[in-house]
Design a protein around this motif. Structure first.
Motif, PDB file in Angstrom:
ATOM      1  N   TYR A  82       9.201   1.303  14.688  1.00  0.00           N
ATOM      2  CA  TYR A  82       9.059   2.362  13.688  1.00  0.00           C
ATOM      3  C   TYR A  82       7.911   3.283  14.081  1.00  0.00           C
ATOM      4  CZ  TYR A  82       5.581  -0.846  11.487  1.00  0.00           C
ATOM      5  OH  TYR A  82       4.527  -1.682  11.229  1.00  0.00           O
ATOM      6  N   LEU A  83       7.906   4.441  13.444  1.00  0.00           N
ATOM      7  CA  LEU A  83       6.877   5.430  13.758  1.00  0.00           C
ATOM      8  C   LEU A  83       5.817   5.395  12.657  1.00  0.00           C
ATOM      9  CD1 LEU A  83       6.243   7.786  15.784  1.00  0.00           C
ATOM     10  CD2 LEU A  83       7.193   9.308  14.049  1.00  0.00           C
ATOM     11  N   ALA A  84       4.550   5.276  13.059  1.00  0.00           N
ATOM     12  CA  ALA A  84       3.467   5.232  12.065  1.00  0.00           C
ATOM     13  C   ALA A  84       2.568   6.451  12.211  1.00  0.00           C
ATOM     14  CB  ALA A  84       2.653   3.955  12.249  1.00  0.00           C
ATOM     15  N   LEU A  85       2.333   7.100  11.080  1.00  0.00           N
ATOM     16  CA  LEU A  85       1.391   8.214  11.044  1.00  0.00           C
ATOM     17  C   LEU A  85       0.177   7.721  10.267  1.00  0.00           C
ATOM     18  CD1 LEU A  85       0.708  11.278  11.429  1.00  0.00           C
ATOM     19  CD2 LEU A  85       1.758  11.647   9.199  1.00  0.00           C
ATOM     20  N   LEU A  86      -0.955   7.652  10.951  1.00  0.00           N
ATOM     21  CA  LEU A  86      -2.183   7.182  10.296  1.00  0.00           C
ATOM     22  C   LEU A  86      -3.087   8.377  10.046  1.00  0.00           C
ATOM     23  CD1 LEU A  86      -4.107   5.015   9.321  1.00  0.00           C
ATOM     24  CD2 LEU A  86      -4.779   4.604  11.680  1.00  0.00           C
ATOM     25  N   VAL A  87      -3.280   8.699   8.788  1.00  0.00           N
ATOM     26  CA  VAL A  87      -4.083   9.878   8.435  1.00  0.00           C
ATOM     27  C   VAL A  87      -5.151   9.486   7.413  1.00  0.00           C
ATOM     28  CG1 VAL A  87      -2.594  11.833   9.010  1.00  0.00           C
ATOM     29  CG2 VAL A  87      -2.092  10.550   6.962  1.00  0.00           C
ATOM     30  N   SER A  88      -6.395   9.370   7.900  1.00  0.00           N
ATOM     31  CA  SER A  88      -7.466   8.955   6.997  1.00  0.00           C
ATOM     32  C   SER A  88      -8.704   9.789   7.283  1.00  0.00           C
ATOM     33  CB  SER A  88      -7.762   7.472   7.199  1.00  0.00           C
ATOM     34  OG  SER A  88      -8.371   7.281   8.446  1.00  0.00           O
ATOM     35  N   GLY A  89      -9.845   9.354   6.717  1.00  0.00           N
ATOM     36  CA  GLY A  89     -11.081  10.082   6.977  1.00  0.00           C
ATOM     37  C   GLY A  89     -11.528   9.917   8.425  1.00  0.00           C
ATOM     38  N   GLY A  90     -11.225   8.758   8.998  1.00  0.00           N
ATOM     39  CA  GLY A  90     -11.694   8.482  10.351  1.00  0.00           C
ATOM     40  C   GLY A  90     -10.617   8.627  11.416  1.00  0.00           C
TER      41      GLY A  90
ATOM     42  N   ALA B  75       0.133   5.872   6.585  1.00  0.00           N
ATOM     43  CA  ALA B  75      -0.981   5.079   6.047  1.00  0.00           C
ATOM     44  C   ALA B  75      -2.263   5.875   6.126  1.00  0.00           C
ATOM     45  CB  ALA B  75      -1.116   3.785   6.841  1.00  0.00           C
ATOM     46  N   GLY B  76      -3.292   5.418   5.426  1.00  0.00           N
ATOM     47  CA  GLY B  76      -4.575   6.121   5.403  1.00  0.00           C
ATOM     48  C   GLY B  76      -4.716   6.903   4.105  1.00  0.00           C
ATOM     49  N   GLY B  77      -5.943   7.211   3.740  1.00  0.00           N
ATOM     50  CA  GLY B  77      -6.223   7.849   2.454  1.00  0.00           C
ATOM     51  C   GLY B  77      -5.490   9.157   2.234  1.00  0.00           C
ATOM     52  N   VAL B  78      -5.272   9.939   3.301  1.00  0.00           N
ATOM     53  CA  VAL B  78      -4.620  11.249   3.156  1.00  0.00           C
ATOM     54  C   VAL B  78      -3.152  11.076   2.727  1.00  0.00           C
ATOM     55  CG1 VAL B  78      -4.125  13.436   4.338  1.00  0.00           C
ATOM     56  CG2 VAL B  78      -6.228  12.218   4.840  1.00  0.00           C
ATOM     57  N   ALA B  79      -2.621   9.876   2.967  1.00  0.00           N
ATOM     58  CA  ALA B  79      -1.235   9.594   2.557  1.00  0.00           C
ATOM     59  C   ALA B  79      -1.090   9.646   1.040  1.00  0.00           C
ATOM     60  CB  ALA B  79      -0.798   8.231   3.088  1.00  0.00           C
ATOM     61  N   ALA B  80      -2.225   9.715   0.332  1.00  0.00           N
ATOM     62  CA  ALA B  80      -2.151   9.847  -1.132  1.00  0.00           C
ATOM     63  C   ALA B  80      -1.663  11.237  -1.534  1.00  0.00           C
ATOM     64  CB  ALA B  80      -3.541   9.619  -1.739  1.00  0.00           C
ATOM     65  N   ASN B  81      -1.750  12.179  -0.622  1.00  0.00           N
ATOM     66  CA  ASN B  81      -1.416  13.575  -0.951  1.00  0.00           C
ATOM     67  C   ASN B  81       0.093  13.732  -1.182  1.00  0.00           C
ATOM     68  OD1 ASN B  81      -0.682  16.471  -0.206  1.00  0.00           O
ATOM     69  ND2 ASN B  81      -2.904  16.557  -0.424  1.00  0.00           N
TER      70      ASN B  81
ATOM     71  N   ALA C  10       5.562   4.577   2.374  1.00  0.00           N
ATOM     72  CA  ALA C  10       4.153   4.918   2.187  1.00  0.00           C
ATOM     73  C   ALA C  10       3.609   3.837   1.266  1.00  0.00           C
ATOM     74  CB  ALA C  10       4.009   6.290   1.553  1.00  0.00           C
ATOM     75  N   PRO C  11       2.873   2.868   1.820  1.00  0.00           N
ATOM     76  CA  PRO C  11       2.405   1.766   0.970  1.00  0.00           C
ATOM     77  C   PRO C  11       1.620   2.294  -0.236  1.00  0.00           C
ATOM     78  CG  PRO C  11       1.892   1.342   3.282  1.00  0.00           C
ATOM     79  CD  PRO C  11       2.407   2.749   3.194  1.00  0.00           C
ATOM     80  N   PRO C  12       1.619   1.543  -1.347  1.00  0.00           N
ATOM     81  CA  PRO C  12       0.809   1.956  -2.497  1.00  0.00           C
ATOM     82  C   PRO C  12      -0.613   2.259  -2.025  1.00  0.00           C
ATOM     83  CG  PRO C  12       2.028  -0.057  -2.996  1.00  0.00           C
ATOM     84  CD  PRO C  12       2.269   0.243  -1.558  1.00  0.00           C
ATOM     85  N   LEU C  13      -1.253   3.178  -2.720  1.00  0.00           N
ATOM     86  CA  LEU C  13      -2.533   3.689  -2.243  1.00  0.00           C
ATOM     87  C   LEU C  13      -3.554   2.597  -1.913  1.00  0.00           C
ATOM     88  CD1 LEU C  13      -3.734   6.321  -1.512  1.00  0.00           C
ATOM     89  CD2 LEU C  13      -4.811   6.398  -3.763  1.00  0.00           C
ATOM     90  N   ARG C  14      -3.594   1.529  -2.705  1.00  0.00           N
ATOM     91  CA  ARG C  14      -4.634   0.524  -2.454  1.00  0.00           C
ATOM     92  C   ARG C  14      -4.425  -0.178  -1.110  1.00  0.00           C
ATOM     93  NH1 ARG C  14      -3.874  -5.033  -4.568  1.00  0.00           N
ATOM     94  NH2 ARG C  14      -1.707  -5.271  -5.185  1.00  0.00           N
ATOM     95  N   PHE C  15      -3.196  -0.114  -0.579  1.00  0.00           N
ATOM     96  CA  PHE C  15      -2.968  -0.679   0.754  1.00  0.00           C
ATOM     97  C   PHE C  15      -3.012   0.386   1.843  1.00  0.00           C
ATOM     98  CE2 PHE C  15      -0.618  -3.806  -1.971  1.00  0.00           C
ATOM     99  CZ  PHE C  15      -1.534  -4.833  -1.806  1.00  0.00           C
ATOM    100  N   CYS C  16      -2.930   1.672   1.429  1.00  0.00           N
ATOM    101  CA  CYS C  16      -3.036   2.781   2.384  1.00  0.00           C
ATOM    102  C   CYS C  16      -4.479   2.981   2.804  1.00  0.00           C
ATOM    103  CB  CYS C  16      -2.596   4.087   1.712  1.00  0.00           C
ATOM    104  SG  CYS C  16      -0.913   4.511   2.022  1.00  0.00           S
ATOM    105  N   THR C  17      -5.390   2.846   1.817  1.00  0.00           N
ATOM    106  CA  THR C  17      -6.811   3.020   2.125  1.00  0.00           C
ATOM    107  C   THR C  17      -7.343   1.679   2.652  1.00  0.00           C
ATOM    108  OG1 THR C  17      -7.284   2.521  -0.160  1.00  0.00           O
ATOM    109  CG2 THR C  17      -7.134   4.833   0.388  1.00  0.00           C
ATOM    110  N   ASP C  18      -8.621   1.674   3.052  1.00  0.00           N
ATOM    111  CA  ASP C  18      -9.156   0.459   3.668  1.00  0.00           C
ATOM    112  C   ASP C  18      -9.142  -0.718   2.682  1.00  0.00           C
ATOM    113  OD1 ASP C  18      -9.467   1.892   5.918  1.00  0.00           O
ATOM    114  OD2 ASP C  18     -11.650   2.078   5.791  1.00  0.00           O
ATOM    115  N   ASN C  19      -8.657  -1.838   3.168  1.00  0.00           N
ATOM    116  CA  ASN C  19      -8.557  -3.047   2.334  1.00  0.00           C
ATOM    117  C   ASN C  19      -8.543  -4.253   3.267  1.00  0.00           C
ATOM    118  OD1 ASN C  19      -5.489  -4.057   2.644  1.00  0.00           O
ATOM    119  ND2 ASN C  19      -5.544  -1.838   2.787  1.00  0.00           N
ATOM    120  N   ALA C  20      -8.721  -5.440   2.708  1.00  0.00           N
ATOM    121  CA  ALA C  20      -8.767  -6.630   3.572  1.00  0.00           C
ATOM    122  C   ALA C  20      -7.416  -7.333   3.640  1.00  0.00           C
ATOM    123  CB  ALA C  20      -9.839  -7.595   3.078  1.00  0.00           C
ATOM    124  N   ALA C  21      -6.505  -7.013   2.714  1.00  0.00           N
ATOM    125  CA  ALA C  21      -5.176  -7.635   2.771  1.00  0.00           C
ATOM    126  C   ALA C  21      -4.517  -7.279   4.100  1.00  0.00           C
ATOM    127  CB  ALA C  21      -4.332  -7.155   1.603  1.00  0.00           C
TER     128      ALA C  21
END
Ligand code: KG4
Ligand code: ZN
Length: 371
Positions: free
Chosen positions: A142-150, A282-288, A308-319
């Motif tokens: 699958y294709l993953a787009l990772l868009v976050s602050g970092g 994934a990543g925080g920007v995926a909330a947009n 697009a995983p629910p936001l709590r799994f899109c942003t940094d988490n330990a799960a």
């Protein structure tokens, strides 16, 4: 699938940026307990201050681990394996989190697993808890787009440990671009959510802004020209307060430009790879919501699933860290990398962070330089 009864439940720790997180998973990936503490001290300073973040992780971890154990109804003695993010990320936080997890592992004579933060993000859509009832875990590739602050990158996920980076940003990450433009518009930090809210009041066609790299071959991203173009439109206002309707029009026009660029880049990425089962973001920007909608449209056009995983799994988490450890264990990988040093830069193509010395501890003097 190997028998993981002797390696689970596992406890995972994430401390690579400004979220301190802990999670406990069983052998099926069921989330038994989870806690995340988003550090708030950075907002007043307009961005993450690495030293403050590292100290805050150190302060938060003991009680966060206790809370997670309590939520899972387990004692520390029940944990069979410890995992932590050891890169990429801010070195101070990586040292704190991984040393803490290694300490717990050593004290209890249990194994430790080193986890790559990017790998964890892009495997998250397969984490059972991240799936909505109507969704099924994506199969490879699958294709993953990772868009976050970092981060801002597009990766072909062919299997666990089999990743092909198709492109990434050549300057700012998508989140940084949102944060910087939000700051110019007088919004708080982090800017992404505030900018999206303001954009709802504006006209996305009010300003003509560039679409950097749109139409170019490959799947790289660039946001600095877009940011500069926004700042030019602000010049006439000097130090005057920006009228709200102008700020809203600029926010909407900027968001539209980012959405156009991402749509183009993801279409390019899909053209570069063999058929995939899904597009995941994934990543925080995926909330947009605007971005999500555009990406979902691409997936529909290509007749592939969109996740697009629910936001709590899109942003940094330990799960996601615990899940990445499990995916590796399912593959038959043996834990045993307690001597490996954390690594602020850790390309996905390299499974393990090489230690500075075969018996390296995590003391800062043995860390790799951050460049
Ligand atoms: O994944 P994340 O929580 O943290 C890391 O960077 O690892 O991502 C945070 C980034 C910030 O730059 C924030 O402004 C952006 O995600 N962000 C958004 C939205 N919500 C968060 N950007 C655009 N629209 C949003 N709704
Ligand atoms: Zn992240």
């Amino acid at each position: 699938m190997s028998d993981l009864s002797s390696l689970t439940p596992l406890l995972a720790i994430e401390t690579s940026c400004d979220d301190t997180a802990c999670a406990i998973l069983d052998s099926h990936g069921t989330l038994l307990g989870e806690s995340v503490l988003s550090q708030e001290d950075h907002a007043a300073l307009g961005g993450v201050v690495p030293e403050i973040a590292a100290r805050a992780h150190l302060k938060a971890l003991p009680s966060l681990v206790d809370l997670t154990l309590e939520r899972a109804g387990l004692a520390l003695s029940d944990i069979a394996l410890f995992a932590a993010t050891t890169g990429p990320g801010l070195i101070g936080g990586l040292i704190v989190g991984s040393s803490y997890a290694k300490g717990l592992a050593m004290a209890r004579g249990k194994p430790f697993m080193s986890i790559n933060h990017i790998e964890a993000h892009i495997l998250t859509p397969r984490l059972p808890a991240s799936l909505r009832p109507e969704e099924t875990a994506p199969n490879f590739p699958y294709l993953a787009l990772l868009v976050s602050g970092g981060h801002c990158q597009c990766i072909l996920v062919e299997g666990v440990g089999q990743y092909r980076r198709l492109g990434g940003t050549i300057d700012d990450s998508a989140g940084e671009a949102f944060d910087k433009v939000a700051k110019m518009l007088g919004l708080g930090w982090p800017g992404g959510p505030a900018l999206e809210a303001l954009a709802k009041e504006g006209n996305p066609r009010a300003y003509t802004l560039p679409r950097p790299l749109k139409g170019r071959p490959g799947c790289d991203f660039s946001f600095s020209g877009l940011k500069t173009a926004v700042s030019r439109h602000l010049e006439p206002f000097g130090r005057e307060a920006l009228p709200r309707h102008i700020a809203a029009d600029l926010a909407a026009s900027f968001q539209q430009a980012v959405a156009d660029v991402m749509t183009d880049r993801v279409k390019q990425a899909l053209a570069m790879v063999p058929p995939v089962t899904a597009l995941v973001v994934a990543g925080g920007v995926a909330a947009n919501q605007t971005l999500r909608q555009r990406l979902e449209n691409i997936a529909q056009e290509h007749h592939i699933a969109f996740l697009a995983p629910p936001l709590r799994f899109c942003t940094d988490n330990a799960a996601m860290i615990g899940w990445a450890a499990l995916e590796r264990l399912y593959q038959g990988e043996q834990p045993g990398d307690i001597a490996l040093a954390p690594r602020p830069r850790w390309p996905l193509s390299e499974r393990c962070a090489p230690s500075a010395h075969p018996s390296a501890s995590t003391s800062p003097s043995l860390m790799e330089p951050s460049s």
